[in-house]
Design a protein around this motif. Structure first.
Motif, short mmCIF file in Angstrom:
data_model
loop_
_atom_site.label_atom_id
_atom_site.label_comp_id
_atom_site.label_asym_id
_atom_site.label_seq_id
_atom_site.Cartn_x
_atom_site.Cartn_y
_atom_site.Cartn_z
N MET A 1 0.84 -1.19 0.00
CA MET A 1 0.00 0.00 0.00
C MET A 1 0.89 1.25 0.00
SD MET A 1 -3.09 0.70 2.57
CE MET A 1 -4.12 2.12 2.35
N TYR A 2 0.45 2.28 -0.73
CA TYR A 2 1.26 3.49 -0.84
C TYR A 2 1.40 4.19 0.52
CZ TYR A 2 2.94 8.02 -2.33
OH TYR A 2 3.70 9.16 -2.45
N LYS A 3 2.60 4.69 0.80
CA LYS A 3 2.83 5.49 2.01
C LYS A 3 3.19 6.90 1.57
CE LYS A 3 2.81 3.75 5.63
NZ LYS A 3 1.54 3.60 6.41
N TYR A 4 2.65 7.87 2.30
CA TYR A 4 2.91 9.27 1.95
C TYR A 4 4.40 9.60 2.00
CZ TYR A 4 -1.87 11.23 2.01
OH TYR A 4 -3.17 11.57 1.73
N SER A 5 4.85 10.38 1.04
CA SER A 5 6.19 10.96 1.09
C SER A 5 6.12 12.22 1.97
CB SER A 5 6.65 11.34 -0.32
OG SER A 5 5.81 12.38 -0.80
N GLU A 6 7.26 12.80 2.25
CA GLU A 6 7.27 14.04 3.04
C GLU A 6 6.50 15.13 2.31
OE1 GLU A 6 8.18 14.49 6.21
OE2 GLU A 6 8.44 12.33 6.11
N ILE A 7 6.60 15.13 0.98
CA ILE A 7 5.88 16.15 0.19
C ILE A 7 4.36 15.94 0.34
CG2 ILE A 7 5.42 17.00 -2.16
CD1 ILE A 7 8.36 16.30 -2.81
N ASP A 8 3.93 14.68 0.22
CA ASP A 8 2.49 14.39 0.39
C ASP A 8 2.00 14.91 1.75
OD1 ASP A 8 2.01 12.88 -2.01
OD2 ASP A 8 3.03 11.18 -1.10
N HIS B 1 -11.32 -3.17 -8.16
CA HIS B 1 -11.15 -3.50 -6.74
C HIS B 1 -10.40 -4.81 -6.53
CE1 HIS B 1 -15.17 -4.96 -8.03
NE2 HIS B 1 -14.79 -6.05 -7.42
N LEU B 2 -10.20 -5.56 -7.61
CA LEU B 2 -9.41 -6.79 -7.49
C LEU B 2 -7.99 -6.59 -8.05
CD1 LEU B 2 -12.02 -9.58 -8.43
CD2 LEU B 2 -11.59 -8.49 -6.22
N ALA B 3 -7.58 -5.34 -8.12
CA ALA B 3 -6.24 -5.02 -8.65
C ALA B 3 -5.16 -5.80 -7.90
CB ALA B 3 -5.98 -3.53 -8.51
N GLY B 4 -4.30 -6.43 -8.68
CA GLY B 4 -3.18 -7.16 -8.08
C GLY B 4 -3.53 -8.53 -7.52
N LEU B 5 -4.78 -8.96 -7.72
CA LEU B 5 -5.22 -10.19 -7.05
C LEU B 5 -5.56 -11.34 -8.00
CD1 LEU B 5 -7.73 -8.65 -4.44
CD2 LEU B 5 -5.33 -9.21 -4.10
N THR B 6 -5.68 -11.06 -9.29
CA THR B 6 -6.20 -12.12 -10.17
C THR B 6 -5.14 -12.59 -11.18
OG1 THR B 6 -7.07 -10.51 -11.73
CG2 THR B 6 -8.57 -11.25 -10.01
N ILE B 7 -5.28 -13.83 -11.57
CA ILE B 7 -4.31 -14.43 -12.50
C ILE B 7 -4.35 -13.76 -13.87
CG2 ILE B 7 -3.87 -16.55 -13.86
CD1 ILE B 7 -4.48 -18.15 -11.34
N GLU B 8 -5.56 -13.43 -14.31
CA GLU B 8 -5.69 -12.93 -15.70
C GLU B 8 -5.20 -11.49 -15.87
OE1 GLU B 8 -8.17 -13.69 -13.71
OE2 GLU B 8 -9.84 -12.27 -13.86
N GLU B 9 -4.87 -10.82 -14.77
CA GLU B 9 -4.48 -9.41 -14.86
C GLU B 9 -3.16 -9.25 -15.62
OE1 GLU B 9 -5.15 -6.38 -11.47
OE2 GLU B 9 -3.10 -7.11 -11.22
N ILE B 10 -3.12 -8.27 -16.50
CA ILE B 10 -1.88 -7.97 -17.25
C ILE B 10 -0.86 -7.31 -16.30
CG2 ILE B 10 -0.90 -6.58 -19.14
CD1 ILE B 10 -2.67 -8.81 -20.19
N GLU B 11 -1.37 -6.35 -15.54
CA GLU B 11 -0.50 -5.67 -14.57
C GLU B 11 -1.39 -4.96 -13.55
OE1 GLU B 11 3.35 -3.87 -15.86
OE2 GLU B 11 2.39 -2.01 -15.21
N ASP B 12 -0.86 -4.80 -12.36
CA ASP B 12 -1.59 -4.13 -11.28
C ASP B 12 -1.84 -2.65 -11.66
OD1 ASP B 12 -2.52 -3.05 -8.91
OD2 ASP B 12 -1.07 -4.12 -7.65
N PRO B 13 -3.09 -2.21 -11.71
CA PRO B 13 -3.33 -0.80 -12.08
C PRO B 13 -3.07 0.20 -10.96
CG PRO B 13 -5.42 -1.93 -11.68
CD PRO B 13 -4.34 -2.97 -11.57
N ARG B 14 -2.97 -0.26 -9.70
CA ARG B 14 -2.86 0.70 -8.58
C ARG B 14 -1.63 1.60 -8.66
NH1 ARG B 14 -2.92 -3.13 -3.68
NH2 ARG B 14 -1.71 -4.30 -5.21
N PRO B 15 -0.44 1.06 -9.01
CA PRO B 15 0.70 1.99 -9.12
C PRO B 15 0.45 3.10 -10.15
CG PRO B 15 1.44 -0.29 -9.12
CD PRO B 15 -0.04 -0.33 -9.24
N PHE C 1 5.92 1.04 -7.83
CA PHE C 1 5.48 -0.36 -7.77
C PHE C 1 5.86 -1.04 -6.45
CE2 PHE C 1 3.34 -2.35 -11.39
CZ PHE C 1 3.21 -1.25 -12.22
N LYS C 2 6.96 -0.57 -5.86
CA LYS C 2 7.41 -1.19 -4.60
C LYS C 2 6.34 -1.14 -3.51
CE LYS C 2 12.36 -0.27 -4.95
NZ LYS C 2 13.35 0.76 -4.64
N PHE C 3 5.52 -0.10 -3.56
CA PHE C 3 4.47 0.05 -2.54
C PHE C 3 3.34 -0.97 -2.68
CE2 PHE C 3 6.21 4.42 -2.68
CZ PHE C 3 6.49 4.59 -1.33
#
Lengths: 546, 97
Positions: free
Chosen positions: A1-8, A130-144, A289-291
């Motif tokens: 999950m994304y964590k705020y940077s100092e700027i955020d 809402h299933l981002a990053g969770l399913t086999i058929e996904e090409i790539e996680d859209p959240r990043p 993507f690391k987040f």
């Protein structure tokens, strides 16, 4: 999950301070309501029928247990002990007091949340599958990618006063769970000759002029994403109408210009803007993507154990999905019980769910645009255990995707724009079809209800859409059939004259009868039947007085 | 329900209540002989010919930061609120939360 940077952190803290000053000036009379209104809207604060309403952003629908607990705290301390999850994966509080709002925003900032750009003519919360990053058929996680867009669009100096609001959704799958084709921009991650990039759709939307988005780019390399978005938004900002609020969305511009002309403008701007500043280099993408890495999932049972409990099995069959890790499941938590308005959760439920998320799902919760919640990573061996816990807080309704899993706007009970109530209609449907076997027999069916033509309840894309209307001071409901917000997106067709509140359930019952009678195989769903037989048979049944 | 900006000339009925939201809480208020109160049954009934007087009052109380979103609520011949939105606004949600 994304964590705020100092700027955020700094941006959000500054905004809280700034809004506190604006509220103080309003309360002391230094700002008039006309002056204050655009300022409060920029912070997600509306004035509705009975009270203020604060809309809080949940970026791409992802929440931590800590955040959910804080939302429960806010609901108890500043509101009436509940929150309402919306069709754009946000949460709304319906009863805050104006002097408390800066404090609420401060409490939100402690858990890296805010209400910035949840209203006004700017780029709103970026939504995602809402299933981002969770399913086999996904090409790539859209959240990043959503996070990259969020960073770019937050306080973007040129796009803070667009002709109208602007909504972007992203999916990484061919199956569309993010309704990308009814967004101003819809992005789908695809693979082309081994490279991953985006299909770009523009001009979808609902409201009084519904449109399905049109594809304007077959393949956009990842590095060019922000430049291309900048080109689309600039085209819209320059050419979108500002003289008529009803013709100000990008869908109208695209349809007035025609897709080819619109594309020309975008491509011209794209060439002009293709500068190094917005090009996404590999390390920037990698850092984001690391987040979003999967938590460390461990080996376990390949299947969810078949416990001999019919209630559990009903729920498991309806609300549990396979995770891409074979030893885990995805749990869909329905917020459509017969005891609460669709999308509402009490502070007790929120707090308990946060505990459940910590215990079973790495502290992660997702919000769906269909106003339900998700526990994304649950060990197969613990699914029965979690069901018991959800049952205790009335969050184990086994109806995901069924007729009682309605989407519904707040309607005239809350909203100053609505022309009819929608929540009581949704509750009537839930009550009428409460028999689970009957719901299962009907199968997948999306009913979506809006209390006015602004279509916040997505009625245009409901398999059965219901639009509330005011007919000489009385509530009437117009029915549309055949809409869909999925990859086969379509706008529903109006079936005929509207129905009174009293006659509405009878009309829905008739529609279901026509559907059941015309099914040619057991699993044929409502939309397939509708597409095959058309609207005529439904009309005949609905308006035949014999 | 008529917004203050459009007021008198657009009002169709004969009798009205004056209503607004409390600036701080957003709570629905009605103008009574004791000022702004939440009790509908204490609201003053206003004849159309007196509208202008109450428009001025509304403006003053908005400027004094007491209320926001002022409006005239139309009554029907039997003296009850005419339209549904105003009814919901005065009596609250139509379902349990």
């Amino acid at each position: 999950m994304y964590k705020y940077s100092e700027i955020d952190k700094k941006i959000v803290a500054n905004r809280v301070k700034q809004f506190k000053n604006q509220v103080d000036r309003r309360l002391s009379g230094k700002l008039t309501e006309d002056e204050f209104k655009p300022l409060r809207l920029m912070n997600g604060l509306y004035l509705q029928l009975h009270a203020y309403m604060l809309r809080v952003a949940i970026p791409y629908g992802e929440l931590s247990s800590k955040q959910l607990r804080q939302l429960a705290f806010i609901a108890d301390k500043y509101d009436r002990g509940y929150g309402h999850f919306t069709t754009r994966q946000n949460i709304q509080f319906n009863w805050p007091k104006l002097p408390d709002v800066p404090e609420i925003l401060e409490e939100l900032s402690k858990v890296e949340m805010h209400a910035i750009q949840t209203s006004g003519n700017c780029i709103r919360n970026i939504s995602a599958d809402h299933l981002a990053g969770l399913t086999i058929e996904e090409i790539e996680d859209p959240r990043p990618w959503c996070e990259i867009i969020r960073k770019w669009s937050t306080f973007h100096p040129e796009f803070s006063f667009l002709p109208r609001k602007f909504k972007i959704a992203v999916t990484g799958c061919s199956e569309d769970r993010a309704a990308i084709l009814v967004h101003d921009i819809g992005l789908r991650l695809i693979k082309d000759k081994g490279d991953i990039g985006f299909e770009v759709f523009v001009g979808g939307g609902q409201g009084r002029s519904p449109y399905i988005a049109k594809k304007i780019k077959n393949f956009l390399p990842k590095k060019d994403l922000l430049n291309y978005l900048e080109a689309i938004l600039t085209t819209y900002n320059q050419l979108g109408r500002r003289d008529n609020i009803y013709k100000a969305r990008i869908k109208i511009l695209l349809n007035e210009l025609g897709i080819e002309k619109f594309k020309e403008f975008v491509e011209e701007n794209f060439k002009r803007f293709s500068n190094k500043k917005l090009i996404l280099d590999k390390s920037t993408i990698k850092n984001i993507f690391k987040f979003f890495k999967l938590p460390s999932l461990k080996p376990g049972l390949e299947k969810v154990p078949e416990i001999k409990n019919s209630l559990f099995l009903e729920w498991k069959n309806q609300n549990v999905l396979p995770h891409k890790h074979p030893n885990y499941s995805i749990i869909l938590v329905s917020l459509k019980s017969n005891e609460k308005p669709p999308g509402d959760a009490s502070s007790i439920q929120m707090r308990k769910l946060a505990d459940i998320a910590d215990k079973y799902s790495f502290g992660e919760i997702r919000v769906t645009h269909e106003q339900n919640l998700v526990l994304p990573h649950v060990e197969n061996s613990r699914v029965y255990e979690i069901w018991n816990e959800l049952l205790n807080i009335n969050l184990a309704t086994p109806n995901i995707g069924l007729i009682t899993d309605t989407i519904c706007c707040p309607g005239m009970d809350y909203c100053a724009l609505a022309t009819a109530r929608s929540i009581p209609i949704s509750q009537k449907i839930t009550d009428h079809f409460k028999n689970y076997s009957h719901q299962k027999e009907i199968g997948d069916l999306k009913i979506k209800i809006s209390g006015c033509i602004n279509a916040c309840g997505h009625h245009h894309v409901g398999n059965i859409g219901i639009l509330g209307l005011d007919r000489k001071g009385k509530e009437f409901y117009q029915i549309t059939l055949g809409g869909s917000a999925k990859e086969n997106a379509s706008i529903g067709q109006i079936v005929g004259p509207s129905f009174s509140e009293k006659d509405l359930m009878g009309a829905i019952e008739k529609i279901i009868k026509v559907y059941k009678k015309n099914k040619i195989y057991e699993k044929e769903d409502f939309l397939s039947v509708f597409k095959r037989i058309g609207i005529k048979k439904f009309k005949e049944k609905l308006y035949d007085n014999n | 329900m008529i917004n203050i900006a459009n007021m008198a000339k657009k009002l169709e009925g004969h009798t009205f209540l004056l209503s607004a939201n409390d600036l701080k809480t957003g709570k629905v208020l009605f103008y009574t002989s004791n000022g702004w109160l939440p009790e509908l049954n204490k609201a003053i009934k206003i004849e159309k010919k007196s509208i202008e007087k109450y428009e001025k009052l509304l403006k003053i109380d908005e400027e004094n930061c007491l209320i926001v979103s002022g409006r005239f609520v139309e009554l029907n011949d039997s003296g009850s609120i005419k339209n549904l939105r105003d009814k919901i606004r005065s009596s609250g949600l139509t379902f349990k939360i």
